[in-house]
Enzyme design. Structure first.
Site, PDB file in Angstrom:
ATOM      1  N   HIS A 265      -6.499  -2.204  15.277  1.00  0.00           N
ATOM      2  CA  HIS A 265      -6.721  -1.456  14.025  1.00  0.00           C
ATOM      3  C   HIS A 265      -6.515  -2.354  12.799  1.00  0.00           C
ATOM      4  O   HIS A 265      -7.375  -2.425  11.924  1.00  0.00           O
ATOM      5  CB  HIS A 265      -5.771  -0.253  13.988  1.00  0.00           C
ATOM      6  CG  HIS A 265      -5.893   0.596  12.756  1.00  0.00           C
ATOM      7  ND1 HIS A 265      -6.602   1.774  12.744  1.00  0.00           N
ATOM      8  CD2 HIS A 265      -5.386   0.440  11.509  1.00  0.00           C
ATOM      9  CE1 HIS A 265      -6.532   2.303  11.532  1.00  0.00           C
ATOM     10  NE2 HIS A 265      -5.796   1.521  10.762  1.00  0.00           N
ATOM     11  N   GLU A 266      -5.395  -3.029  12.754  1.00  0.00           N
ATOM     12  CA  GLU A 266      -5.110  -3.871  11.581  1.00  0.00           C
ATOM     13  C   GLU A 266      -6.095  -5.035  11.513  1.00  0.00           C
ATOM     14  O   GLU A 266      -6.550  -5.403  10.431  1.00  0.00           O
ATOM     15  CB  GLU A 266      -3.667  -4.391  11.609  1.00  0.00           C
ATOM     16  CG  GLU A 266      -2.585  -3.313  11.744  1.00  0.00           C
ATOM     17  CD  GLU A 266      -2.748  -2.119  10.826  1.00  0.00           C
ATOM     18  OE1 GLU A 266      -3.287  -2.273   9.708  1.00  0.00           O
ATOM     19  OE2 GLU A 266      -2.347  -1.002  11.222  1.00  0.00           O
TER      20      GLU A 266
ATOM     21  N   GLU B 249       0.863  -1.185   0.000  1.00  0.00           N
ATOM     22  CA  GLU B 249       0.000   0.000   0.000  1.00  0.00           C
ATOM     23  C   GLU B 249       0.898   1.233   0.000  1.00  0.00           C
ATOM     24  O   GLU B 249       1.873   1.245   0.756  1.00  0.00           O
ATOM     25  CB  GLU B 249      -0.897   0.030   1.246  1.00  0.00           C
ATOM     26  CG  GLU B 249      -1.870   1.194   1.211  1.00  0.00           C
ATOM     27  CD  GLU B 249      -2.822   1.240   2.418  1.00  0.00           C
ATOM     28  OE1 GLU B 249      -2.659   0.449   3.363  1.00  0.00           O
ATOM     29  OE2 GLU B 249      -3.696   2.100   2.397  1.00  0.00           O
TER      30      GLU B 249
ATOM     31  N   GLY C  67       3.071   2.542  10.823  1.00  0.00           N
ATOM     32  CA  GLY C  67       2.839   1.769  12.042  1.00  0.00           C
ATOM     33  C   GLY C  67       2.708   0.277  11.778  1.00  0.00           C
ATOM     34  O   GLY C  67       3.380  -0.540  12.400  1.00  0.00           O
ATOM     35  N   ALA C  68       1.838  -0.067  10.837  1.00  0.00           N
ATOM     36  CA  ALA C  68       1.600  -1.471  10.520  1.00  0.00           C
ATOM     37  C   ALA C  68       0.740  -1.557   9.275  1.00  0.00           C
ATOM     38  O   ALA C  68       0.209  -0.549   8.829  1.00  0.00           O
ATOM     39  CB  ALA C  68       0.897  -2.174  11.680  1.00  0.00           C
ATOM     40  N   MET C  69       0.608  -2.786   8.751  1.00  0.00           N
ATOM     41  CA  MET C  69      -0.119  -2.954   7.489  1.00  0.00           C
ATOM     42  C   MET C  69      -1.019  -4.173   7.532  1.00  0.00           C
ATOM     43  O   MET C  69      -0.586  -5.262   7.916  1.00  0.00           O
ATOM     44  CB  MET C  69       0.908  -3.043   6.345  1.00  0.00           C
ATOM     45  CG  MET C  69       0.283  -3.188   4.975  1.00  0.00           C
ATOM     46  SD  MET C  69      -0.726  -1.740   4.546  1.00  0.00           S
ATOM     47  CE  MET C  69      -1.971  -2.545   3.538  1.00  0.00           C
ATOM     48  N   GLU C  70      -2.251  -3.972   7.086  1.00  0.00           N
ATOM     49  CA  GLU C  70      -3.325  -4.961   7.252  1.00  0.00           C
ATOM     50  C   GLU C  70      -3.372  -6.036   6.169  1.00  0.00           C
ATOM     51  O   GLU C  70      -4.449  -6.608   5.928  1.00  0.00           O
ATOM     52  CB  GLU C  70      -4.666  -4.218   7.270  1.00  0.00           C
ATOM     53  CG  GLU C  70      -5.104  -3.577   5.931  1.00  0.00           C
ATOM     54  CD  GLU C  70      -4.761  -2.102   5.775  1.00  0.00           C
ATOM     55  OE1 GLU C  70      -3.803  -1.642   6.428  1.00  0.00           O
ATOM     56  OE2 GLU C  70      -5.439  -1.417   4.981  1.00  0.00           O
ATOM     57  N   ASN C  71      -2.269  -6.377   5.510  1.00  0.00           N
ATOM     58  CA  ASN C  71      -2.261  -7.408   4.471  1.00  0.00           C
ATOM     59  C   ASN C  71      -3.113  -8.612   4.881  1.00  0.00           C
ATOM     60  O   ASN C  71      -3.030  -9.074   6.008  1.00  0.00           O
ATOM     61  CB  ASN C  71      -0.835  -7.906   4.221  1.00  0.00           C
ATOM     62  CG  ASN C  71       0.160  -6.776   4.170  1.00  0.00           C
ATOM     63  OD1 ASN C  71       0.023  -5.876   3.357  1.00  0.00           O
ATOM     64  ND2 ASN C  71       1.129  -6.800   5.063  1.00  0.00           N
TER      65      ASN C  71
ATOM     66  N   HIS D  82      -9.407  -3.899  10.124  1.00  0.00           N
ATOM     67  CA  HIS D  82      -9.362  -3.683   8.673  1.00  0.00           C
ATOM     68  C   HIS D  82      -9.847  -4.909   7.894  1.00  0.00           C
ATOM     69  O   HIS D  82     -10.224  -4.787   6.736  1.00  0.00           O
ATOM     70  CB  HIS D  82      -7.929  -3.386   8.226  1.00  0.00           C
ATOM     71  CG  HIS D  82      -7.587  -1.927   8.146  1.00  0.00           C
ATOM     72  ND1 HIS D  82      -8.420  -0.988   7.577  1.00  0.00           N
ATOM     73  CD2 HIS D  82      -6.467  -1.245   8.536  1.00  0.00           C
ATOM     74  CE1 HIS D  82      -7.836   0.203   7.626  1.00  0.00           C
ATOM     75  NE2 HIS D  82      -6.660   0.087   8.213  1.00  0.00           N
TER      76      HIS D  82
HETATM   77  N1  PHE Z   1      -2.921   0.946   5.948  1.00  0.00           N
HETATM   78  C1  PHE Z   1      -2.036   1.056   7.072  1.00  0.00           C
HETATM   79  C2  PHE Z   1      -2.926   1.275   8.293  1.00  0.00           C
HETATM   80  O1  PHE Z   1      -3.414   2.308   8.559  1.00  0.00           O
HETATM   81  C3  PHE Z   1      -1.069   2.175   7.027  1.00  0.00           C
HETATM   82  C4  PHE Z   1      -0.044   2.099   5.955  1.00  0.00           C
HETATM   83  C5  PHE Z   1      -0.192   2.841   4.808  1.00  0.00           C
HETATM   84  C6  PHE Z   1       1.072   1.316   6.104  1.00  0.00           C
HETATM   85  C7  PHE Z   1       0.756   2.819   3.820  1.00  0.00           C
HETATM   86  C8  PHE Z   1       2.027   1.291   5.131  1.00  0.00           C
HETATM   87  C9  PHE Z   1       1.885   2.036   3.986  1.00  0.00           C
HETATM   88  O2  PHE Z   1      -3.250   0.378   8.966  1.00  0.00           O
HETATM   89 ZN    ZN Z   2      -5.464   1.672   8.789  1.00  0.00          ZN
END
Ligand code: PHE
Ligand code: ZN
Length: 840
Positions: free
Chosen positions: A297-298, A126, A261-265, A301
C-alpha cells in the site's frame, strides 16, 4: 489541538481556493537536543501565476510553535502571531522567508509532527502535522523541493534520515535533498539508533534502487519478510500497472508508537512496527498478509498519492480509495483472490456499513470536516476502493489501465481532484461516468431489492431492480442463473442506472435460481426473494466463493435472529456434504464461521447485547450437537508438523483447523486445546489455542497465561496479542481491565497497546456495556483528550450507535456523551465525533 471557548468550525469543500503564493524550495535545519528542538527554515515563496488577486498577505499555519526569529531578505517583516499561525503583510511577489522556531518533540504525545518513540525521533505530517514543526503553507496543493539538514548527538542518534538522497554527511550532521517536488504532508525525518537490513532492486528499465529497512536492534531478525514484500511490491507495480520507482533509494523505518498503520512519506516510509516485523513464531498468517499488504500500500502510493497528489483533503479518497484497490489486487494476485474478496466484503459490511448508518456518515468525498484526522475512515478507504472496483468492472482490466495511463500523462507532478481521475477513466475509454458520481457525493449504503418472474414459454426471466433509497446509483450487477438441480444456465453483468429498472434475460431453459451480486459487484444492501432452500442450493452449486459464503452467512443470520423460521436440518445436511467435498479449506473455514456479534448488532432494530450473544451461542450449540464428531475428525486430519509455509493451502489448513478448535473448545475439549497451545510450531496455531483457553473457565488457563507471558514478554507484537486476548475474553471484567492497565508492560501513550487493552474491551459487549464499563471508558477518553486526541476520537466512536441500544444502556451512553461534551478544553477531534453523536 485544544480549542478555546468557541466551538470549532467546519471547513467546506466548496470554499476551496488556490493559494495566493506557492513555494519553490524549502530548506530546513533541525537541531535535535534533549529538551528542545530548534527548527530553522528558509522558504522561497512566489506569487501563484494562476491566482490573479492583488492580495499581498499570507497566512502560514503553525501550532504549538515558539517563534524565535523571523526575517525576509535581511529585515523583520510586517507580521502578526495568531492562535493557529502567522499572518504576514505587505509582501513582494517573490521573497525568501527565514524563520527559527522551537518545538518540544520530547513531550509530544499526540504522535503528530516531530515526536519520539523508544527514544528515537520521527515525524508524522499527514494531514496537518507539518504545522506542528514550523510555520508553513500546510496544504497538499503547495509542492516544493526540500533540502533537510539534521544535527544530533552522533552517539545517541547515529542514523539520521530524511526524504530523497543523502548529499552531505559528517558525524552528527547530514544533509538530504529530495529532487521531487512534494507537499509538506510527505515530509519525514528520522533520527535514532537503528539496525538496518539492506538489499536492492533492479527496476524494469535497469536502474538499481537501494532498499533499507530500519528497526530497533533487537528486531533485525524479523525484517526479512518485509524486505521480500517490498521487492514483490516493486515487481507487481511494474507488471500489473507498468509503474516504475523513481528515486535511487527506498527506506522504511519501523516505530512502536504510531497512530495509524503506516505513512507513505516520499522515499522514507514510517511504519507502525506491527506492519513490518514478522516471523512465524510471533506473527499469524493474517499478520504476514497484512505486513505485505501495508508495505505494498505505502509503496503503491508513490504513484497514486505522491507523484499525483490531492488538491485538498476532501479528495483524500483519490489516493486512498485507489491505493486500497491496488493493495487488494496485489494481495489477490499473490494469494487467494476469492478468500481476499470474502474478507474485504465482511470487513466492509461489519465496519463501513455501520459507519454509513451512524452519525458520522459521509460521502466518499466529504463536503465538510472539523478535524481532518476524523476522515481517515472506512468510507474514504474501503468504500472508496469499492467505487474504484466498480469503475474497473465497467471498463475491464485493459480499459482501466488505459485510464490510469492517461491519468498519469495528464497529472504527473500535480495536485488534483477525484473529478480529474474519473475524467481520465472516461476520456480514455469514451465511457460516460457522469451518472456514476453519486457514489462520491452521497452517503449511506444503497438498499436494493430484486424480484423476478420466469416465463416458461418464452424461456426468459423478467427481472425488476429497485433502488429503495432517495438516490439513484449506477452500478454493475453480476449474476448467474442455476437450474433447480444446480446446473449453471447462464451468467453475465447487468448495468443498473435507474431507480427502477426492468431487464429481460433470455435463453433461460428452465426455472432458475438466481445468484445476484456475484463477487459483491457493488457495495449495496440487497434484498432478494431467495428462500432458505434456494440459498442452500446455491451454497452447493455456486462457483463464486463469495456467493457461497454469502448465502451461508444469510442462512446463519436467519438461524441466529429468527430461529423458529429456519429448519436447520436441511442446511446441516448440505453443510456436511460441503465440508466433506470442498477442497478449499479456507472457504470451508469461512462458511463455518458465524457472523460476528458486531455484524449482528446491525441487523436488529434494538441492540440487546445479552440476547444477541445468547442467540449466537445457541447456534454454536446446534452446530456442536450435529457436528462435534465431524469437527473433531476434521481437526485431527489437519494437524501437521510440517515447516511453516504461507501458501494458500497451508493457510487454509490452519484456518479450518483453528475454526474446528474453537468449536471443540466450546464443547469442552480443553485438553486438546491445551496440547495445541503447548505444541504449536507457529503463532497462528498458538494464539488460536490461547484465545480458546481464555474463552471459558478451565484448569489450563492460568498456566497458559504464565507460559505465554514468559515466552514472549520481550516481543511487543505478541504482547499486544497477549493483552487483546485477555481484554476480549468473555470472563474479563472492568476490574480485570483496570488491573491490566497497571501491568508493567501496559503503556497508555502507545496506541497499539491502548487499542489492545481498551479497544479490545469495548468489543467485549457483555462486560463493557454497563455503567461501570462506560464510566471507566469515558475517563480514558478524557485523558486522551489531552494526550492524544486523534486516538481519543477513534475510540469514542464506540458510542456512535448509542440510540440503537436497549433503553437503559441508551440512557447511560447518552449521559457519558454529555459528560464528554461538558468537558472544558475539548479537542476538535473528540468534539466533532461527540457533537455528531448527540445531534438530534
Ligand atoms: N496515508 C496513510 C496511508 O493510508 C495513513 C495515515 C494517515 C497515516 C494519517 C498517518 C496519518 O497509507
Ligand atoms: Zn494510504
Amino acid at each position: 489541538m485544544v480549542i478555546s471557548a468557541i466551538a470549532p468550525q467546519p471547513i467546506y469543500r466548496k470554499d476551496y481556493q488556490p493559494s495566493a503564493y506557492l513555494i519553490h524550495t524549502t530548506e530546513l535545519s533541525f537541531d535535535l537536543r534533549e529538551n528542545e528542538t530548534i527548527v530553522s527554515s528558509k522558504i522561497h515563496f512566489y506569487k501563484n501565476p494562476k491566482c490573479l488577486t492583488n492580495d499581498n498577505t499570507l497566512f502560514l499555519n503553525g501550532i504549538d510553535l515558539e517563534l524565535i526569529s523571523i526575517v525576509i531578505e535581511g529585515d523583520q517583516p510586517n507580521y502578526e502571531l495568531q492562535d493557529e499561525g502567522l499572518q504576514l503583510y505587505q509582501l513582494n511577489d517573490e521573497f525568501v522567508l527565514e524563520l527559527v522556531n522551537r518545538i518540544h518533540p520530547e513531550v509530544n504525545t499526540s504522535l503528530n509532527g516531530l515526536y519520539q518513540s523508544s527514544g528515537n525521533f520521527c515525524t508524522q505530517c499527514e494531514a496537518h502535522g507539518f504545522r506542528q514543526i514550523t510555520y508553513y503553507l500546510d496544504r497538499p496543493d503547495v509542492l516544493s523541493v526540500f533540502t533537510t539538514h539534521i544535527i544530533a548527538d552522533k552517539d545517541k542518534y547515529p542514523v539520521l534520515l530524511s526524504n530523497g538522497n543523502l548529499t552531505k554527511t559528517s558525524a552528527g550532521k547530514v544533509t538530504w535533498h529530495d529532487p521531487t517536488s512534494k507537499p509538506c504532508y510527505l515530509f519525514a525525518l528520522v533520527a535514532g539508533d537503528f539496525a538496518v537490513l539492506e538489499d536492492s532492486y533492479t527496476t524494469i528499465s535497469g536502474r538499481e534502487v537501494a532498499l533499507k529497512i530500519y528497526v530497533e536492534h533487537h528486531n533485525i531478525n524479523k525484517t526479512g519478510f518485509a524486505m521480500d514484500s517490498l521487492k514483490r511490491s516493486f515487481a507487481w507495480d511494474e507488471s500489473r500497472f507498468n509503474l516504475e520507482y523513481d528515486l535511487d533509494i527506498y527506506m522504511i523505518v519501523a516505530v512502536d508508537d504510531f497512530n495509524m498503520g503506516a505513512m507513505e512519506n516520499k522515499g522514507l516510509n514510517i511504519f507502525n512496527s506491527t506492519f513490518v516485523l514478522a516471523d512465524p513464531k510471533t506473527a499469524t498468517d493474517k499478520d504476514f498478509i497484512n505486513v505485505e499488504a501495508v508495505i505494498g500500500h505505502e509503496y503503491f502510493h508513490n504513484w497514486t498519492g505522491n507523484r499525483v497528489t490531492c488538491q485538498d483533503w476532501f479528495q483524500l479518497s483519490l489516493k486512498e480509495g485507489l491505493t486500497v484497490f491496488r493493495d487488494q489486487e496485489f494481495t489477490s494476485d499473490l494469494h487467494a483472490r476469492s478468500i481476499k474478496r470474502i474478507e474485504d466484503v465482511n470487513a466492509l459490511r461489519t465496519f463501513q456499513f455501520a459507519e454509513d448508518a451512524g452519525p458520522m456518515k459521509h460521502p466518499v468525498r466529504p463536503e465538510s470536516y472539523i478535524e481532518m484526522n476524523n476522515f481517515y475512515t472506512l468510507t474514504v478507504y474501503e468504500k472508496g476502493a469499492e467505487v474504484i472496483r466498480m469503475i474497473h468492472s465497467f471498463l475491464g482490466e485493459a480499459g482501466f489501465q488505459k485510464g490510469m495511463k492517461l491519468y498519469f500523462e495528464r497529472h504527473d507532478g500535480d495536485a488534483v481532484t477525484i473529478d480529474d481521475f474519473v475524467a481520465s477513466m472516461s476520456d480514455a475509454n469514451d465511457f460516460d461516468f457522469k451518472p456514476f458520481m453519486t457514489w462520491y457525493s452521497c452517503s449511506g449504503t444503497p438498499s436494493v431489492s430484486i424480484s423476478s418472474n420466469y416465463n416458461e414459454k418464452e424461456q426468459s426471466l423478467q427481472v425488476v431492480v429497485k433502488q429503495l433509497g432517495e438516490h439513484c446509483y449506477f452500478w454493475p450487477l453480476n449474476y448467474a442463473l442455476f437450474s433447480e438441480q444446480g446446473k449453471k444456465i447462464k451468467q453475465g453483468m447487468l448495468t443498473v442506472d435507474q431507480k427502477q429498472q426492468e431487464f429481460v434475460l433470455t435463453g433461460v431453459t428452465s426455472k432458475p435460481i438466481a445468484s445476484w451480486l456475484r463477487e459483491f459487484s457493488a457495495p449495496i444492501k440487497l434484498v432478494t426473494e431467495l428462500t432458505v432452500v434456494q440459498k442452500i442450493v446455491l451454497v452447493g452449486c455456486e462457483e463464486d466463493a463469495f456467493s457461497i459464503w454469502d448465502n451461508a452467512q444469510q442462512i446463519w443470520l436467519s438461524m441466529i435472529l429468527t430461529p423458529d423460521k429456519v429448519n436447520e436440518m436441511n442446511f446441516f445436511n448440505a453443510l456436511e456434504k460441503f465440508i466433506n467435498t470442498t477442497t478449499d479449506k479456507s472457504l470451508v473455514s469461512k462458511v463455518l464461521t458465524l457472523p460476528s456479534e458486531r455484524l449482528l448488532h446491525q441487523q436488529v432494530k434494538v441492540i440487546d447485547v445479552f440476547k444477541i450473544q445468547q442467540q449466537r451461542e445457541a447456534v454454536i450449540q446446534k452446530i456442536l450437537n450435529r457436528f462435534e464428531s465431524l469437527l473433531l475428525a476434521t481437526y485431527q486430519s489437519l494437524i501437521n508438523t510440517d515447516v511453516y509455509e504461507l501458501t494458500p493451502e497451508a493457510v487454509g489448513n490452519r484456518s479450518l483447523k483453528n475454526t474446528c478448535l474453537y468449536y471443540l473448545s466450546q464443547a469442552g475439549h480443553l485438553q486438546l486445546v491445551n496440547e495445541q497451545f503447548n505444541q504449536a510450531n507457529c503463532m497462528t496455531d498458538q494464539i488460536a489455542a490461547f484465545n480458546a483457553l481464555l474463552s471459558c473457565k478451565n484448569s489450563y488457563q492460568a498456566q497458559a497465561k504464565e507460559v505465554f507471558y514468559q515466552t514472549y514478554k520481550d516481543d511487543v507484537q505478541v504482547m499486544d496479542k497477549f493483552f487483546a486476548a485477555q481484554s476480549t475474553a468473555k470472563l474479563t471484567t472492568v476490574e480485570d481491565i483496570e488491573r491490566l492497565m497497571t501491568h508493567e508492560l501496559f503503556s497508555f501513550n502507545t496506541p497499539n497497546r491502548l487499542r489492545s487493552v481498551v479497544g479490545g474491551f469495548t468489543q467485549n459487549y457483555i462486560n463493557f456495556h454497563h455503567q461501570a464499563g462506560y464510566e471507566f471508558f469515558t475517563d480514558i477518553i478524557l485523558k486522551l483528550n489531552k494526550s492524544n486526541p486523534q486516538i481519543g476520537a477513534r475510540l469514542v466512536s464506540v458510542y456512535n450507535h448509542w440510540r440503537r441500544f436497549t433503553p437503559e444502556l441508551k440512557a447511560l451512553q447518552k449521559q457519558q456523551l454529555e459528560r464528554i461534551m461538558q468537558t472544558k478544553d475539548l479537542s476538535s477531534d473528540i468534539f466533532e465525533i461527540v457533537q455528531a453523536a448527540l445531534k438530534p
